[in-house]
Design an enzyme around this catalytic site. Structure first.
Site, mmCIF file in Angstrom:
data_model
loop_
_atom_site.group_PDB
_atom_site.id
_atom_site.type_symbol
_atom_site.label_atom_id
_atom_site.label_comp_id
_atom_site.label_asym_id
_atom_site.label_seq_id
_atom_site.Cartn_x
_atom_site.Cartn_y
_atom_site.Cartn_z
ATOM 1 N N ARG A 31 -20.479 -38.511 -29.622
ATOM 2 C CA ARG A 31 -21.817 -37.956 -29.961
ATOM 3 C C ARG A 31 -22.902 -39.034 -29.996
ATOM 4 N NH1 ARG A 31 -18.294 -35.419 -33.348
ATOM 5 N NH2 ARG A 31 -17.853 -33.279 -32.770
ATOM 6 N N LYS B 206 -34.328 -42.396 -20.222
ATOM 7 C CA LYS B 206 -33.903 -41.202 -19.485
ATOM 8 C C LYS B 206 -32.554 -41.523 -18.848
ATOM 9 C CE LYS B 206 -37.618 -39.653 -16.989
ATOM 10 N NZ LYS B 206 -38.288 -38.623 -16.194
ATOM 11 N N GLU C 64 -42.215 -48.856 -6.210
ATOM 12 C CA GLU C 64 -42.544 -48.560 -7.607
ATOM 13 C C GLU C 64 -43.473 -49.636 -8.175
ATOM 14 O OE1 GLU C 64 -41.866 -45.805 -9.175
ATOM 15 O OE2 GLU C 64 -40.265 -44.929 -7.956
ATOM 16 N N LYS D 206 -44.668 -49.724 -18.355
ATOM 17 C CA LYS D 206 -43.719 -48.626 -18.612
ATOM 18 C C LYS D 206 -43.436 -48.532 -20.113
ATOM 19 C CE LYS D 206 -40.008 -45.776 -17.440
ATOM 20 N NZ LYS D 206 -39.002 -45.290 -16.546
ATOM 21 N N GLU E 106 -41.584 -37.266 -22.617
ATOM 22 C CA GLU E 106 -42.275 -36.767 -21.429
ATOM 23 C C GLU E 106 -43.006 -35.454 -21.692
ATOM 24 O OE1 GLU E 106 -39.792 -36.395 -17.909
ATOM 25 O OE2 GLU E 106 -41.332 -37.442 -16.760
ATOM 26 N N ARG F 273 -46.423 -39.468 -20.075
ATOM 27 C CA ARG F 273 -45.370 -40.083 -19.272
ATOM 28 C C ARG F 273 -45.369 -39.577 -17.825
ATOM 29 N NH1 ARG F 273 -39.360 -41.702 -21.600
ATOM 30 N NH2 ARG F 273 -38.549 -42.443 -19.636
ATOM 31 N N ASN G 59 -45.069 -40.627 -12.534
ATOM 32 C CA ASN G 59 -44.710 -39.939 -11.291
ATOM 33 C C ASN G 59 -45.805 -40.052 -10.232
ATOM 34 O OD1 ASN G 59 -42.147 -38.971 -12.074
ATOM 35 N ND2 ASN G 59 -43.209 -37.575 -13.457
ATOM 36 N N HIS H 293 -45.150 -39.392 -6.571
ATOM 37 C CA HIS H 293 -43.797 -38.844 -6.454
ATOM 38 C C HIS H 293 -43.737 -37.404 -5.929
ATOM 39 C CE1 HIS H 293 -42.701 -42.512 -8.426
ATOM 40 N NE2 HIS H 293 -41.432 -42.186 -8.479
ATOM 41 N N HIS I 178 -40.937 -36.748 -3.369
ATOM 42 C CA HIS I 178 -39.809 -35.835 -3.594
ATOM 43 C C HIS I 178 -39.738 -34.793 -2.490
ATOM 44 C CE1 HIS I 178 -39.842 -36.885 -8.145
ATOM 45 N NE2 HIS I 178 -39.029 -37.675 -7.473
ATOM 46 N N HIS J 38 -36.433 -44.620 -1.396
ATOM 47 C CA HIS J 38 -37.260 -43.917 -2.380
ATOM 48 C C HIS J 38 -38.646 -44.575 -2.515
ATOM 49 C CE1 HIS J 38 -38.402 -41.674 -5.912
ATOM 50 N NE2 HIS J 38 -38.546 -42.800 -6.598
HETATM 51 P P1 NAD Z 1 -28.482 -48.073 -7.015
HETATM 52 O O1 NAD Z 1 -28.183 -48.158 -8.444
HETATM 53 O O2 NAD Z 1 -27.701 -47.108 -6.180
HETATM 54 O O3 NAD Z 1 -28.314 -49.537 -6.406
HETATM 55 C C1 NAD Z 1 -28.478 -49.726 -5.015
HETATM 56 C C2 NAD Z 1 -27.306 -50.507 -4.406
HETATM 57 O O4 NAD Z 1 -27.446 -51.887 -4.744
HETATM 58 C C3 NAD Z 1 -25.940 -50.091 -4.915
HETATM 59 O O5 NAD Z 1 -25.051 -50.130 -3.830
HETATM 60 C C4 NAD Z 1 -25.579 -51.161 -5.925
HETATM 61 O O6 NAD Z 1 -24.198 -51.336 -6.086
HETATM 62 C C5 NAD Z 1 -26.214 -52.379 -5.306
HETATM 63 N N1 NAD Z 1 -26.623 -53.449 -6.206
HETATM 64 C C6 NAD Z 1 -27.097 -53.338 -7.466
HETATM 65 N N2 NAD Z 1 -27.489 -54.548 -7.907
HETATM 66 C C7 NAD Z 1 -27.239 -55.433 -6.924
HETATM 67 C C8 NAD Z 1 -27.459 -56.826 -6.772
HETATM 68 N N3 NAD Z 1 -28.065 -57.529 -7.717
HETATM 69 N N4 NAD Z 1 -27.084 -57.415 -5.614
HETATM 70 C C9 NAD Z 1 -26.517 -56.682 -4.613
HETATM 71 N N5 NAD Z 1 -26.303 -55.354 -4.692
HETATM 72 C C10 NAD Z 1 -26.675 -54.744 -5.832
HETATM 73 O O7 NAD Z 1 -30.024 -47.748 -6.729
HETATM 74 P P2 NAD Z 1 -31.343 -47.953 -7.605
HETATM 75 O O8 NAD Z 1 -32.432 -47.835 -6.629
HETATM 76 O O9 NAD Z 1 -31.269 -49.135 -8.476
HETATM 77 O O10 NAD Z 1 -31.349 -46.674 -8.553
HETATM 78 C C11 NAD Z 1 -31.504 -45.381 -8.047
HETATM 79 C C12 NAD Z 1 -31.175 -44.389 -9.137
HETATM 80 O O11 NAD Z 1 -32.037 -44.592 -10.246
HETATM 81 C C13 NAD Z 1 -31.348 -42.939 -8.720
HETATM 82 O O12 NAD Z 1 -30.192 -42.205 -9.027
HETATM 83 C C14 NAD Z 1 -32.524 -42.449 -9.555
HETATM 84 O O13 NAD Z 1 -32.408 -41.080 -9.895
HETATM 85 C C15 NAD Z 1 -32.409 -43.327 -10.758
HETATM 86 N N6 NAD Z 1 -33.680 -43.492 -11.504
HETATM 87 C C16 NAD Z 1 -33.668 -43.258 -12.831
HETATM 88 C C17 NAD Z 1 -34.819 -43.408 -13.574
HETATM 89 C C18 NAD Z 1 -34.803 -43.195 -15.053
HETATM 90 O O14 NAD Z 1 -35.859 -43.227 -15.690
HETATM 91 N N7 NAD Z 1 -33.651 -42.989 -15.637
HETATM 92 C C19 NAD Z 1 -36.007 -43.809 -12.942
HETATM 93 C C20 NAD Z 1 -35.988 -44.037 -11.579
HETATM 94 C C21 NAD Z 1 -34.814 -43.883 -10.863
#
Ligand code: NAD
Length: 334
Positions: free
Chosen positions: A111, A133, A175, A203, A213, A217, A221, A224, A228, A240
């Site tokens: 929990r 999030k 971003e 942020k 949000e 917040r 976006n 976005h 999207h 992205h």
């Molecule tokens: P990701 O986590 O898939 O990482 C991209 C790739 O890079 C992966 O293959 C990973 O293994 C690799 N990697 C990570 N760090 C590395 C490093 N230092 N050196 C080499 N390789 C490395 O992609 P991302 O763009 O970081 O995240 C995307 C995700 O984030 C999406 O699912 C999205 O929905 C989420 N997201 C969440 C929020 C939130 O507020 N929670 C905000 C924006 C995005």
């Protein structure tokens, strides 16, 4: 040199440490009294960290497929088998996929247990790892299951970005470009650690003002809605952050047509996106009707067609936009 930024949430406030090599500070930011750490990461992330206490490494698969309830169950079962208890900590080491999954595991295991992350992608450092999030996907849509669960600390080690594939770097830089218009100003003049710190500061301020949000917040976006829509339409070889860049160029065109910003401000948008070598044009093949229909389905839409737009009082959500303005503005980014 590192920057320490506080996400001010009263008694749940937490530090975000940004800088080259800050992962070495991990043991100092772990909550008091932690005995064991469940370290969630991915096999190909070439960085190790030392929490300074007994830890169990749990690897999850790569990519969006890892954001699933099945993976959450697998991770929780491994944690239960290795005796992780309520007083222990989940540590996510990776990009947004890892921090989303690890954060959600922390939110639901027993929990809710404490959560710390070491963000290793640019996108996670400036966005995903900050703000609480967390969540996973369903076959019906992205991020449909989740929880707001704030971390106890976040480390944004800019040294880890050295191994990031260029396409992943571009995803994050889209971003970063967004933050220029959320009060960041000339971020492109800064070095990378200072850029990340500036984005985190914005942020953190937005999250502190609107943790769940409910309003402000939504400005995060910016760009976005079109992004999207392009991503949902699918089939385009865009990261992205690149889709967000096109969305930012488009949002500027809509804002100009609504008299919210002038030509000079639109040019400023284009200058910033160009400075990061980001795209500004919608990929060929996406029709106006398809895109506008997808805007209406964007889950951030409040009542029909709502877009986050720049204006005299900064970037804000704007509702009730005439669809003809949306269509005309599409022509300007083709
Ligand atoms: P990701 O986590 O898939 O990482 C991209 C790739 O890079 C992966 O293959 C990973 O293994 C690799 N990697 C990570 N760090 C590395 C490093 N230092 N050196 C080499 N390789 C490395 O992609 P991302 O763009 O970081 O995240 C995307 C995700 O984030 C999406 O699912 C999205 O929905 C989420 N997201 C969440 C929020 C939130 O507020 N929670 C905000 C924006 C995005």
């Amino acid at each position: 040199m590192s920057d320490l930024i506080d996400v001010d949430l009263g008694d749940r406030s937490y530090p975000v440490l940004v800088g080259h090599g800050v992962r070495s500070e991990l043991a100092t930011v772990l909550p008091d009294g932690v005995r064991r750490v469940a370290l969630i990461t991915q096999a190909h992330i070439p960085w190790t960290v030392d929490p300074g206490v007994d830890h169990e490494v749990i690897t999850i698969p790569d990519g969006e497929a890892a954001k699933s309830l099945t993976v959450v169950e697998d991770v929780c079962r491994q944690m239960a088998r290795s005796g992780i208890t309520r007083g222990d900590v989940v540590l996510g080491v990776g990009g947004g996929v890892v921090t989303d999954v690890a954060g959600f595991v922390a939110a639901v295991y027993h929990r809710g247990i404490r959560f710390v992350s070491v963000a290793t992608t640019l996108l996670a450092q400036v966005d995903a790892a900050i703000g609480g999030k967390t969540g996973v996907n369903l076959p019906e849509g992205k991020n449909l299951i989740g929880a707001f669960w704030q971390p106890s600390a976040v480390l944004c080690d800019t040294e880890t970005l050295a191994t990031l594939p260029p396409s992943e770097f571009r995803s994050g830089i889209g971003e970063v470009a967004k933050y220029h218009f959320l009060g960041g100003g000339a971020l492109d003049a800064l070095d990378l650690p200072a850029q990340v710190a500036a984005c985190v500061r914005i942020k953190a301020e937005v999250v502190a003002a609107d943790e769940l949000e409910g309003g402000r917040r939504a400005i995060l976006n910016y760009g976005h809605t079109l992004a999207h829509a392009i991503e949902t339409a699918g089939g385009y070889d865009l990261r992205h952050g690149e889709a967000v860049a096109i969305g930012i160029a488009y949002a500027a065109e809509v804002a100009r047509r609504l008299g919210r910003i002038d030509d000079e401000r639109v040019a400023e948008h284009r200058r910033v996106l160009a400075a990061y070598d980001l795209p500004m044009m919608i990929p060929a093949g996406l029709g106006d009707e398809e895109l506008v229909a997808l805007f209406a389905h964007d889950k951030k839409s409040i009542d029909g067609l709502t877009l986050v737009l720049d204006g005299p009082e900064g970037v804000q959500p704007v509702s009730g936009i005439d669809p003809s303005v949306l269509v005309e503005s599409l022509a300007a980014v083709r």
